[in-house]
Scaffold this active site. Structure first.
Site, PDB file in Angstrom:
ATOM      1  N   GLY A 195      -2.629   8.395  -4.313  1.00 15.47           N
ATOM      2  CA  GLY A 195      -1.961   9.603  -4.794  1.00 15.47           C
ATOM      3  C   GLY A 195      -0.723   9.958  -3.997  1.00 15.47           C
ATOM      4  N   ASP A 196       0.018  10.904  -4.508  1.00 13.95           N
ATOM      5  CA  ASP A 196       1.158  11.534  -3.844  1.00 13.95           C
ATOM      6  C   ASP A 196       1.433  12.784  -4.674  1.00 13.95           C
ATOM      7  OD1 ASP A 196       3.351  10.808  -1.643  1.00 13.95           O
ATOM      8  OD2 ASP A 196       4.448  11.653  -3.311  1.00 13.95           O
ATOM      9  N   GLN A 222       7.136   3.959   3.942  1.00  8.01           N
ATOM     10  CA  GLN A 222       5.722   3.569   3.965  1.00  8.01           C
ATOM     11  C   GLN A 222       5.493   2.312   4.808  1.00  8.01           C
ATOM     12  OE1 GLN A 222       3.811   5.673   1.605  1.00  8.01           O
ATOM     13  NE2 GLN A 222       2.125   5.128   2.945  1.00  8.01           N
ATOM     14  N   ASN A 246      -2.034  19.129  -1.798  1.00 12.95           N
ATOM     15  CA  ASN A 246      -3.055  18.459  -1.004  1.00 12.95           C
ATOM     16  C   ASN A 246      -2.763  18.509   0.500  1.00 12.95           C
ATOM     17  OD1 ASN A 246      -3.674  15.534   0.322  1.00 12.95           O
ATOM     18  ND2 ASN A 246      -5.410  16.322  -0.836  1.00 12.95           N
ATOM     19  N   LYS A 267       0.850  -1.200   0.000  1.00  9.59           N
ATOM     20  CA  LYS A 267       0.000   0.000   0.000  1.00  9.59           C
ATOM     21  C   LYS A 267       0.872   1.231   0.000  1.00  9.59           C
ATOM     22  CE  LYS A 267      -3.886   2.295   0.327  1.00  9.59           C
ATOM     23  NZ  LYS A 267      -3.490   3.039  -0.905  1.00  9.59           N
ATOM     24  N   LYS A 319       5.503   1.973  -2.938  1.00  8.67           N
ATOM     25  CA  LYS A 319       5.455   3.298  -3.561  1.00  8.67           C
ATOM     26  C   LYS A 319       5.689   3.124  -5.045  1.00  8.67           C
ATOM     27  CE  LYS A 319       4.819   7.577  -2.324  1.00  8.67           C
ATOM     28  NZ  LYS A 319       4.087   8.051  -1.123  1.00  8.67           N
TER      29      LYS A 319
HETATM   30  P1  NDP Z   1       0.893  17.862  -4.260  1.00 10.44           P
HETATM   31  O1  NDP Z   1       1.364  17.480  -5.594  1.00 10.44           O
HETATM   32  O2  NDP Z   1      -0.563  18.075  -4.015  1.00 10.44           O
HETATM   33  O3  NDP Z   1       1.651  19.163  -3.750  1.00 10.44           O
HETATM   34  C1  NDP Z   1       3.028  19.187  -3.684  1.00 10.44           C
HETATM   35  C2  NDP Z   1       3.470  20.552  -3.207  1.00 10.44           C
HETATM   36  O4  NDP Z   1       4.853  20.510  -2.892  1.00 10.44           O
HETATM   37  C3  NDP Z   1       3.308  21.622  -4.284  1.00 10.44           C
HETATM   38  O5  NDP Z   1       3.086  22.854  -3.679  1.00 10.44           O
HETATM   39  C4  NDP Z   1       4.675  21.573  -4.963  1.00 10.44           C
HETATM   40  O6  NDP Z   1       5.051  22.775  -5.604  1.00 10.44           O
HETATM   41  C5  NDP Z   1       5.584  21.329  -3.797  1.00 10.44           C
HETATM   42  N1  NDP Z   1       6.765  20.598  -4.258  1.00 10.44           N
HETATM   43  C6  NDP Z   1       6.788  19.397  -4.844  1.00 10.44           C
HETATM   44  N2  NDP Z   1       8.046  19.057  -5.193  1.00 10.44           N
HETATM   45  C7  NDP Z   1       8.803  20.064  -4.806  1.00 10.44           C
HETATM   46  C8  NDP Z   1      10.187  20.323  -4.890  1.00 10.44           C
HETATM   47  N3  NDP Z   1      11.043  19.434  -5.455  1.00 10.44           N
HETATM   48  N4  NDP Z   1      10.652  21.471  -4.358  1.00 10.44           N
HETATM   49  C9  NDP Z   1       9.803  22.355  -3.782  1.00 10.44           C
HETATM   50  N5  NDP Z   1       8.473  22.183  -3.702  1.00 10.44           N
HETATM   51  C10 NDP Z   1       7.994  21.061  -4.207  1.00 10.44           C
HETATM   52  O7  NDP Z   1       1.462  16.719  -3.282  1.00 10.44           O
HETATM   53  P2  NDP Z   1       0.991  16.331  -1.807  1.00 10.44           P
HETATM   54  O8  NDP Z   1       0.522  17.528  -1.074  1.00 10.44           O
HETATM   55  O9  NDP Z   1       0.102  15.154  -1.922  1.00 10.44           O
HETATM   56  O10 NDP Z   1       2.364  15.800  -1.174  1.00 10.44           O
HETATM   57  C11 NDP Z   1       3.233  16.661  -0.451  1.00 10.44           C
HETATM   58  C12 NDP Z   1       4.147  15.824   0.410  1.00 10.44           C
HETATM   59  O11 NDP Z   1       3.361  15.071   1.345  1.00 10.44           O
HETATM   60  C13 NDP Z   1       4.997  14.784  -0.315  1.00 10.44           C
HETATM   61  O12 NDP Z   1       6.221  14.633   0.363  1.00 10.44           O
HETATM   62  C14 NDP Z   1       4.192  13.510  -0.166  1.00 10.44           C
HETATM   63  O13 NDP Z   1       5.004  12.368  -0.285  1.00 10.44           O
HETATM   64  C15 NDP Z   1       3.670  13.688   1.245  1.00 10.44           C
HETATM   65  N6  NDP Z   1       2.495  12.919   1.616  1.00 10.44           N
HETATM   66  C16 NDP Z   1       1.336  12.983   0.890  1.00 10.44           C
HETATM   67  C17 NDP Z   1       0.210  12.292   1.299  1.00 10.44           C
HETATM   68  C18 NDP Z   1      -1.082  12.400   0.591  1.00 10.44           C
HETATM   69  O14 NDP Z   1      -2.058  11.817   1.073  1.00 10.44           O
HETATM   70  N7  NDP Z   1      -1.188  13.119  -0.510  1.00 10.44           N
HETATM   71  C19 NDP Z   1       0.251  11.402   2.477  1.00 10.44           C
HETATM   72  C20 NDP Z   1       1.484  11.472   3.209  1.00 10.44           C
HETATM   73  C21 NDP Z   1       2.553  12.187   2.770  1.00 10.44           C
HETATM   74  P3  NDP Z   1       5.052  22.862  -7.228  1.00 10.44           P
HETATM   75  O15 NDP Z   1       3.615  22.933  -7.618  1.00 10.44           O
HETATM   76  O16 NDP Z   1       5.828  24.086  -7.523  1.00 10.44           O
HETATM   77  O17 NDP Z   1       5.725  21.605  -7.720  1.00 10.44           O
HETATM   78  O1  2IT Z   2       2.967   9.003   1.519  1.00 11.04           O
HETATM   79  C1  2IT Z   2       1.810   8.576   1.726  1.00 11.04           C
HETATM   80  O2  2IT Z   2       1.487   8.054   2.780  1.00 11.04           O
HETATM   81  C2  2IT Z   2       0.830   8.742   0.653  1.00 11.04           C
HETATM   82  N1  2IT Z   2       1.147   9.326  -0.380  1.00 11.04           N
HETATM   83  C3  2IT Z   2      -0.545   8.180   0.809  1.00 11.04           C
HETATM   84  C4  2IT Z   2      -0.532   6.708   0.493  1.00 11.04           C
HETATM   85  C5  2IT Z   2      -1.887   6.053   0.445  1.00 11.04           C
HETATM   86  O3  2IT Z   2      -1.892   4.875   0.085  1.00 11.04           O
HETATM   87  O4  2IT Z   2      -2.914   6.664   0.751  1.00 11.04           O
END
Ligand code: NDP
Ligand code: 2IT
Length: 449
Positions: A165-166, A111, A241, A90, A126
């Site tokens: 997603g991520d 993860q 997100n 997952k 992942k």
């Molecule tokens: P999104 O794609 O929705 O948003 C990512 C954000 O981070 C954007 O604002 C983006 O800016 C910025 N970003 C991405 N890459 C870079 C970079 N190399 N340098 C600077 N800024 C960057 O992703 P999420 O919000 O889903 O994910 C954000 C983080 O949270 C990640 O590390 C992800 O692994 C983690 N995460 C996500 C979960 C989820 O449920 N979605 C769960 C747990 C962890 P720009 O638009 O300029 O690229």
């Molecule tokens: O990093 C994370 O935990 C996620 N991107 C969410 C993974 C998931 O299966 O909901």
């Protein structure tokens, strides 16, 4: 240093020399669990660390697709099926040009531990691609997703491996991926992907879950030292997100968010970030954070020029890195401390460098570690899977109250493990120890596989 751990650190480095992010993630865990290894010599006999640091399976594949100009594009796809110890593989899918095997493996490794902390039956994985969704039309994104799934479908399934997603993968991408999976399989297997839209099998509150969960964890961590979020100043990196729903919950807890960012720079609004404007820019227009100035010309935009993100130079009580790995360096950590930061919460995966983590811990600044603090997202994915299996829906309030309880439980596991192993208040070690113990015991129980 425990000899088994130091041997494993050397071995990890040797065997994965060209994968710095993966080695970093492993080092953080191995450095934390010495007190456990010291009293459990059987873990070495069972080769627990050798097995835990080697993915069960790595899949890489070609993704060919045709852009709007009729030109053929080729990307690389990945799925790292790291561990099926405690449930189906997952974990999310990341679409970002920086994606490579090191980043996929570090995320898969994290993860496993995160998912163990949720207390739910989910293994660790992942995947993703170096495809860059920025600037692509909806049709291009759809064609890419369809081609990606045409290969990935043979490796996943609701009892096998469940992606979500991520970075770069949200409800739009999950929808295209699900549509193609269903078309190939000729079956509605709702639980094969999570983060689905509500209209065809998604869970209420999944979109909000990671950000909300981070704030629940922060609330618990602050409460442990007699503090609350009420009236605190907060800065949140990223504007995707995780960042958006962290901001929403921070406001609900009475805090004031004054800065957010994207990869180009950050905005500072001393009146408090207008979250509706951010949602409009990021969720509707897919624009840049700089566009905030069109809504609020009085706010300030600071362009990112060097290595460090400018957002960490802004004075704050609570810093929430919610963008990407290694976005908060030692240098930024020092500036945050000089400016009086009282707590840091990792919404992104591995956002603080190892040096930044050590600095916060050594200076008594409570740090909510990613694999615990951002686990609300995947936990709610597991709740989405269970709703799909039951062919039933929970209300938003039902899902959120389960999420809240899970985050409280995770915080308590981290705290209890830290207390038990002589590192009270170090939630980084607490999280790693609590997850590791559960996984190691499951590994022994299942024999040599
Ligand atoms: P999104 O794609 O929705 O948003 C990512 C954000 O981070 C954007 O604002 C983006 O800016 C910025 N970003 C991405 N890459 C870079 C970079 N190399 N340098 C600077 N800024 C960057 O992703 P999420 O919000 O889903 O994910 C954000 C983080 O949270 C990640 O590390 C992800 O692994 C983690 N995460 C996500 C979960 C989820 O449920 N979605 C769960 C747990 C962890 P720009 O638009 O300029 O690229
Ligand atoms: O990093 C994370 O935990 C996620 N991107 C969410 C993974 C998931 O299966 O909901």
């Amino acid at each position: 240093m425990n000899s088994y751990i130091s041997r494993m650190l050397d071995l990890t480095q040797q065997r994965n020399a060209n994968e710095p992010e993966f080695c970093q993630a492993v080092k953080e865990v191995l450095d934390s669990i010495a007190p456990v290894i010291d009293v459990h010599s059987e873990y070495e006999d069972f080769a627990i660390l050798e097995r835990m640091t080697e993915p069960e399976r790595i899949v890489t594949f070609r993704v060919s697709w045709i852009d709007d100009n009729g030109k053929i594009q080729v990307n690389r796809g990945y799925r790292i099926q790291f561990s099926s110890l405690i449930g189906p593989y997952k974990g999310g899918l990341r679409f970002h040009p920086s994606v490579n095997q090191s980043i996929m493996k570090f995320l898969g490794f994290e993860q496993i531990f995160k998912n163990a902390l949720t207390g739910l039956p989910i293994g660790g994985a992942k995947g993703g691609s170096d495809f860059d969704p920025k600037g692509k039309s909806d049709n291009e994104v759809m064609r890419f997703c369809q081609s990606f799934m045409t290969e990935l479908y043979r490796h996943i399934g609701q009892d096998v491996d469940v992606p979500a997603g991520d970075i770069g993968v949200g409800a739009r991408e999950v929808g295209y991926l699900f549509g193609q999976y269903k078309r190939i399989k000729n079956a509605y297997e709702g639980g094969v992907l999570t983060g689905k839209d509500i209209c065809y099998g998604g869970s209420l509150a999944r979109k909000e879950a990671t950000g909300y969960g981070l704030l629940y964890y922060m609330r618990e961590m602050l409460a442990a030292s007699g503090q609350t979020l009420d009236g605190k100043i907060v800065t949140i990196s990223g504007s995707g997100n995780v960042a958006i729903y962290a901001c929403e919950k921070a406001y609900k807890f009475g805090a004031k968010v004054v800065a957010m960012s994207d990869s180009n720079g950050c905005i500072y609004d001393e009146n408090g970030i207008d979250l509706d404007a951010i949602k409009q820019i990021k969720e509707v227009e897919r624009g840049r954070i700089k566009d905030y100035l069109k809504f609020h010309p009085e706010a300030q935009y600071i362009e990112k020029t060097g290595e460090d993100s400018p957002i960490w130079t802004i004075k704050t009580d609570i810093a929430l890195p919610c963008a990407t790995q290694n976005e908060l360096t030692l240098n930024s950590a020092k500036i945050l401390k000089e400016n009086g930061v009282i707590a840091v919460g990792e919404g992104a995966n591995m956002p603080c460098t190892l040096e930044a983590i050590d600095f916060f811990v050594n200076n008594g600044i409570p740090l909510a570690p990613a694999k615990a603090a951002n686990a609300g997202g995947v936990a709610t994915s597991a709740i989405e899977m269970s709703q799909n299996s039951m062919r039933y829906y929970y209300t938003f309030e039902e899902v959120e109250s389960k999420l809240e309880q899970i985050m409280i439980n995770i915080f308590n596991s981290c705290k209890d493990a830290a207390d038990m192993y002589g590192c009270s208040g170090n939630y980084v070690k607490g999280a790693n120890i609590a997850a590791f113990r559960k996984l190691a015991d499951a590994m022994i129980a299942q024999g040599i596989v």
